[in-house]
Write a protein that holds these residues in place. Structure first.
Motif, mmCIF file in Angstrom:
data_model
loop_
_atom_site.group_PDB
_atom_site.id
_atom_site.type_symbol
_atom_site.label_atom_id
_atom_site.label_comp_id
_atom_site.label_asym_id
_atom_site.label_seq_id
_atom_site.Cartn_x
_atom_site.Cartn_y
_atom_site.Cartn_z
ATOM 1 N N SER A 137 1.678 0.938 5.282
ATOM 2 C CA SER A 137 0.928 1.880 4.438
ATOM 3 C C SER A 137 0.047 2.760 5.318
ATOM 4 O O SER A 137 -0.035 3.981 5.124
ATOM 5 C CB SER A 137 0.056 1.118 3.431
ATOM 6 O OG SER A 137 0.859 0.272 2.646
ATOM 7 N N VAL A 181 -1.297 6.581 -0.105
ATOM 8 C CA VAL A 181 -0.811 5.276 -0.591
ATOM 9 C C VAL A 181 -1.930 4.664 -1.414
ATOM 10 O O VAL A 181 -3.066 4.581 -0.951
ATOM 11 C CB VAL A 181 -0.446 4.344 0.587
ATOM 12 C CG1 VAL A 181 0.144 3.041 0.075
ATOM 13 C CG2 VAL A 181 0.527 5.026 1.543
ATOM 14 N N VAL A 230 3.148 5.580 -3.605
ATOM 15 C CA VAL A 230 3.130 6.382 -2.384
ATOM 16 C C VAL A 230 3.436 7.813 -2.780
ATOM 17 O O VAL A 230 4.448 8.067 -3.439
ATOM 18 C CB VAL A 230 4.232 5.917 -1.396
ATOM 19 C CG1 VAL A 230 4.121 6.679 -0.084
ATOM 20 C CG2 VAL A 230 4.161 4.429 -1.157
#
Ligand code: EPU
Length: 423
Positions: free
Chosen positions: A54, A64, A74
């Motif tokens: 992430s 994210v 996302v």
């Protein structure tokens, strides 16, 4: 630094649910780079490697967001950069998968050598061969790999070795190539068709994923995948398999829920040969220990063979078998090192060469202080500590947290004496 403190010898019993697969979630996150809409993923495990992926996407410009405990969204639309953050890339191998979609969409990608578990040489030569077959140029400078391609063009490419992450990377790059790509001798681990399904749901054209030949009809550089619905990460077969092994060693009865036993065929056959009672349903499996464990030889293989990621936990079972078992690790060059610690716990192990060892059982294991060398061996140490007499300490817990979400809580609920101590 936290550590696990474990008292061995307790019989386990109960039900435990498996989380989403690390090696699927990470690839879905990387694949989001190809999208032109926010992507919602469910059943995402809350593990360190997912946090790192992430962060890697955020550094590229994506947003994210954790929508709820196991749901991530996302939004890749802000991605502008094509060079992966150096320090994050060095922390886990799956970072390399992001170069496929970056190269496909932005015409370039750069990265440092990807890190991850120290289990032997982990080169990226096959990625280079595959991406150059699709028309990319490659150069290495200042310990950074640079790939460039004005456009990628579909190609017929045969993997010398069926690499999992290279198959995924090329599949993602090929979605944004012009024309048709055929990948031969491709890896077929269950996370690969599950990645293809995610892409196909959003407009990609991938056929044959899950077999050795994958055909991708490229959508071109302006490929704009659109997510139409949330997508669920498949169950983690390695977590499920490790718990099944633990059940065969220590449980009067252990039911493993939210798993897919179809993904564990080879392991379950090995467990039955070892004498464990194994029952399966569509999304669960139940394991009971046996009084007398039989020795079994194992040889790790690409899917659907015996998974290298279950070799370490299975070897702990074999330390308790009545007789001599041969271990042959064929996938990685340095994945038996952890057995030296198991030997120091009291196991009878003969090291034949870097790929082969013989375990003679049963041996009484004694608790020890250990350092988790990598993710899968780390969990094997926990299993060994649960079998052993006395107390063990396992340090370098980060390695275990990379792939297992609060494993201590799951095990404690089954009756294990395990605590995370924050020092
Ligand atoms: N290989 C090369 N050159 C390459 C790529 C791979 O020689 O460019 C070799 C490797 O050195 C190895 C063999 O090919 O000998 C197969 O490795 P593969 O590339 O399939 O492994 P990977 O893609 O790096 C994934 C999993 C591993 C799992 C292996 C095998 C991810 C992020 N990792 O690694 O999982 O052990 O496949 O199934 O998907 C783990 O989760 O703990 C883990 C290590």
């Amino acid at each position: 630094m936290p550590k696990f403190v474990i008292q061995g010898g307790k019989t386990l019993k109960g039900r435990v649910a498996v989380g989403g697969a690390k090696n699927h979630a990470l690839k879905l996150l990387a694949a989001s780079i190809l999208f032109d809409s926010p992507v919602e993923l469910t059943n995402v495990p809350q593990i360190e490697d997912v946090f790192r992926m992430s962060e890697l996407l955020e550094k590229l410009g994506a947003k994210v967001k954790k929508a709820s405990n196991h749901t991530l969204t996302v939004d890749p639309r802000g991605i502008k950069k094509s060079e992966l953050d150096r320090e994050i890339t060095k922390r886990f191998r799956a970072s390399v998968v992001a170069i496929g979609p970056l190269l496909g969409r932005f015409g370039k990608a750069a990265l440092a050598h990807p890190g991850g578990c120290v289990i032997g040489e982990r080169p990226i030569d096959i990625f280079i061969e595959g991406l150059t077959a699709l028309g990319a140029t490659f150069k290495e400078k200042d310990e950074t790999y640079f790939f460039e391609a004005k456009k990628l063009t579909g190609a017929d490419f045969t993997f010398r070795v069926p690499s999992v992450t290279a198959t995924e990377t090329l599949m993602l790059a090929a979605v944004a190539a012009d024309g048709k790509t055929v990948l031969r001798n491709a890896a077929s681990e269950p996370e690969i068709p599950a990645l293809a399904e995610f892409l196909n749901n959003a407009g990609a054209k991938i056929a044959g994923a899950g077999t050795a030949t994958i055909e991708i009809t490229g959508l071109g550089r302006d490929a704009k995948l659109m997510a139409s619905a949330p997508f669920e990460v498949i169950p983690d077969r390695i977590e499920a398999g490790s718990l099944a092994i633990l059940g065969a060693l220590m449980a009067s009865e252990l039911t493993i829920e939210k798993c897919n036993p179809e993904h564990l065929g080879s392991l379950l056959e090995h467990l039955k040969t070892a004498g464990a009672s194994v029952k399966t349903g569509p999304d669960w499996l139940r394991v009971k220990r046996t009084k007398k464990i039989n020795p079994v030889n194992i040889k790790t293989r690409e899917y659907p063979g015996f998974p290298t990621d279950l070799q370490a936990p299975f070897c702990i079972l074999l330390t308790q078998a009545n007789g001599r078992s041969e271990i042959f690790e064929t996938i990685f060059d340095n994945r038996l090192e952890y057995l030296k610690d198991i030997e120091r716990m009291g196991a009878d192990i003969t090291f034949c060469d870097p790929h082969r060892a013989i375990i003679a059982g049963p041996a009484a294991l004694r608790g020890r202080v250990m350092e988790s060398p990598d993710l899968r061996a780390g969990l094997a140490f926990i299993i060994a500590a649960l079998v052993a007499e006395g107390e063990s300490e396992i340090h370098n817990v980060y390695q275990i947290d990379r792939g297992y979400e609060t494993i201590e809580d799951k095990l404690a609920r089954l009756g294990a004496k395990i605590k995370r101590i924050r020092e």
